[in-house]
Write an enzyme that holds these catalytic residues in place. Structure first.
Site, PDB file in Angstrom:
ATOM      1  N   SER A 159       0.925  -1.147   0.071  1.00 60.08           N
ATOM      2  CA  SER A 159      -0.036  -0.041  -0.071  1.00 60.08           C
ATOM      3  C   SER A 159       0.795   1.264  -0.034  1.00 60.08           C
ATOM      4  O   SER A 159       1.907   1.442  -0.687  1.00 60.08           O
ATOM      5  CB  SER A 159      -0.885   0.075   1.280  1.00 60.08           C
ATOM      6  OG  SER A 159      -2.082   0.823   0.980  1.00 60.08           O
ATOM      7  N   ASP A 360      -8.063  -6.589  -4.911  1.00 64.01           N
ATOM      8  CA  ASP A 360      -8.023  -5.262  -4.345  1.00 64.01           C
ATOM      9  C   ASP A 360      -8.670  -4.171  -4.957  1.00 64.01           C
ATOM     10  O   ASP A 360      -8.948  -4.147  -6.154  1.00 64.01           O
ATOM     11  CB  ASP A 360      -6.518  -4.936  -4.392  1.00 64.01           C
ATOM     12  CG  ASP A 360      -6.175  -3.581  -3.349  1.00 64.01           C
ATOM     13  OD1 ASP A 360      -7.041  -3.256  -2.740  1.00 64.01           O
ATOM     14  OD2 ASP A 360      -5.117  -3.512  -3.601  1.00 64.01           O
ATOM     15  N   HIS A 420      -5.933  -6.675  -0.837  1.00 62.11           N
ATOM     16  CA  HIS A 420      -4.909  -5.737  -0.473  1.00 62.11           C
ATOM     17  C   HIS A 420      -3.759  -6.224   0.025  1.00 62.11           C
ATOM     18  O   HIS A 420      -2.615  -6.149  -0.051  1.00 62.11           O
ATOM     19  CB  HIS A 420      -5.407  -4.470   0.177  1.00 62.11           C
ATOM     20  CG  HIS A 420      -4.757  -3.218   0.130  1.00 62.11           C
ATOM     21  ND1 HIS A 420      -4.472  -2.775  -1.032  1.00 62.11           N
ATOM     22  CD2 HIS A 420      -3.880  -2.532   1.320  1.00 62.11           C
ATOM     23  CE1 HIS A 420      -3.522  -1.724  -0.586  1.00 62.11           C
ATOM     24  NE2 HIS A 420      -3.346  -1.692   0.680  1.00 62.11           N
TER      25      HIS A 420
END
Length: 441
Positions: A159, A360, A420
């Site tokens: 991220s 994601d 994610h």
């Protein structure tokens, strides 16, 4: 700076976790410490030596893991929820990366996790400061642990951690060339990374529409909100763009009845949607993205048994207590892209890997592919012309778990059935990818 500590996982589990028995195979060596990276800015790191039956720790790479947010804790979430030797219940993790690497978790930027600042003006406000802070930490780390100077060193990230990892990798490459940091830097891996925020936001609508999570009305609403973000970015109004990014997330939530930004096959609870009403965009960011990384049970673990185990956390520091301030101070830098930094890394010959979860949303694969295709690196045309290679899922041989494509020093992994947090969703595949990137498979 806190005093240097070395401990053993088994000793901790026997003495701290109330007679919870564990096999001796988990008795791997650890170390942790604080580094004052700037006046009033203290960064915490935690090292696990590799625990492999096939190789000694010196024969395996060192992997530094950087969490997202900014404000998410690697020593907490990445460690106990994703790749560390134990899960949050302090049970052995079958797919822990310590099987194939030495793991270095760092709470960054300062103020994240157990890292802390002494005063309000000591927080980082951009990735340049994040990178320079990390260079100070790495210089200290490799000086304190000289046995790791010759071991292959990789930076893995997730991220917003990917945005930081890119900037850190570029500065580390320069520092090594100048002789100010001694290490064997071997590559950076950008997992579901916030490299080009606008490409992510602009593809939310099309991605959700093609997966039947938006109707025509919803697509128009989300696309309108995303266009406002685009205008702000193009005008250089990055703080405004961050605010409008949050508005776009709200448009996604109300039109999908609360799709989970981290995995589109799951849904946020009605309670979460209701309780987020009326919050400002900073509070919304914590509500949507930081709070899942600092759940109540994880906070209890980190501020209870783990804090006691570590023994060097200042009394006035609470794990995750400064997360809000971390994001607030980085908000003006949040929507700025770092695609140019990835270009510089590739041109410098640094091994760069991009990997992304199929499910994601917050950093959807469509957006990742857009910025990758925009790279100016001389090898990108050849890379784009290649067909990808299917990879078997180690947990279910014969079933495709991922696709990959590699050209020279650049690679892309498409991880199937993962959101994610790829190591949490597809642990065996993530471990296999680690081995491939570090050339153990």
């Amino acid at each position: 700076m806190g005093s240097f500590r070395v401990d053993f996982t088994l000793c901790f589990l026997l003495s701290v976790v109330l007679s919870k028995g564990l096999p001796s195979a988990l008795a791997s060596k650890e170390a942790w410490n604080y580094v004052e990276v700037r006046d009033g800015a203290h960064m915490f790191w935690w090292l696990y030596y590799a625990d492999s039956v096939q190789a000694q720790y010196k024969d395996l790479p060192l992997v530094m893991w950087l969490q997202g947010g900014p404000g998410g804790s690697g020593t907490g979430f990445g460690n106990f929820e994703e790749i560390g030797p134990l899960n949050r219940d302090l049970e052995p993790r079958k797919t822990s990366w310590v099987q194939a690497a030495n793991l270095l978790f760092v709470d960054n930027p300062v103020g994240t996790g157990f890292s802390y600042t002494d005063r309000p003006d000591a927080y980082a406000t951009n990735v340049s400061t994040v990178a320079s802070d990390m260079l100070v930490l790495l210089k200290h780390f490799f000086s304190e642990k000289p046995e790791f100077q010759s071991i292959a060193f990789y930076i893995f990230s997730e991220s917003y951690g990917g945005k930081m990892a890119a900037a850190i990798s570029l500065e580390l490459t320069k520092a090594i060339a100048q002789g100010t940091v001694k290490c064997n830097f071997s590559g950076v891996a950008l997992g579901d990374s916030w490299i080009s925020p606008l490409d992510s936001v602009m593809t939310w609508g099309p991605y959700l529409y093609t997966t039947s999570l938006l109707d025509d009305y919803g697509l128009a609403d989300v696309s309108k909100a995303a266009e406002a973000v685009k205008q702000a970015v193009e005008q250089g109004q990055f703080l405004k763009a961050t605010e409008l990014w949050s508005v776009t997330e709200s448009a996604v939530e109300r039109n999908t009845n609360g799709v989970n930004f981290y995995n589109i096959l799951t849904q946020s609870s009605d309670e979460k949607l209701t309780s987020s009403a009326g919050l400002d965009f900073i509070s919304l960011q914590k509500h949507r993205h930081i709070r899942p990384l600092h759940s109540q049970s994880l906070s209890q673990l980190m501020n209870g048994p783990i804090r006691k185990k570590l023994g060097i956390i200042p009394e006035n520091v609470t794990w995750g207590g400064q997360a809000d301030e971390v994001f607030t101070n980085m908000a003006g830098d949040f929507m700025k892209p770092v695609v140019d930094i990835v270009d510089q890394l590739l041109t410098a010959g640094v091994k760069v890997t991009v990997y992304n979860g199929q499910l994601d949303l917050i950093v959807d694969t469509m957006g990742q592919e857009l910025w990758v295709k925009q790279l100016k690196w001389e090898g990108i045309r050849n890379f784009n012309e290649l067909k990808w290679t299917p990879l078997d899922d180690p947990a279910t041989p014969g079933i495709t778990g991922a696709f990959c494509k590699t050209y020279k020093n650049f690679a892309f992994y498409w991880i199937l059935k993962a959101g994610h947090m790829i190591p949490s969703d597809q642990g065996p595949m993530a471990l296999q990818m680690l081995k491939m990137i570090t050339q153990q498979a």
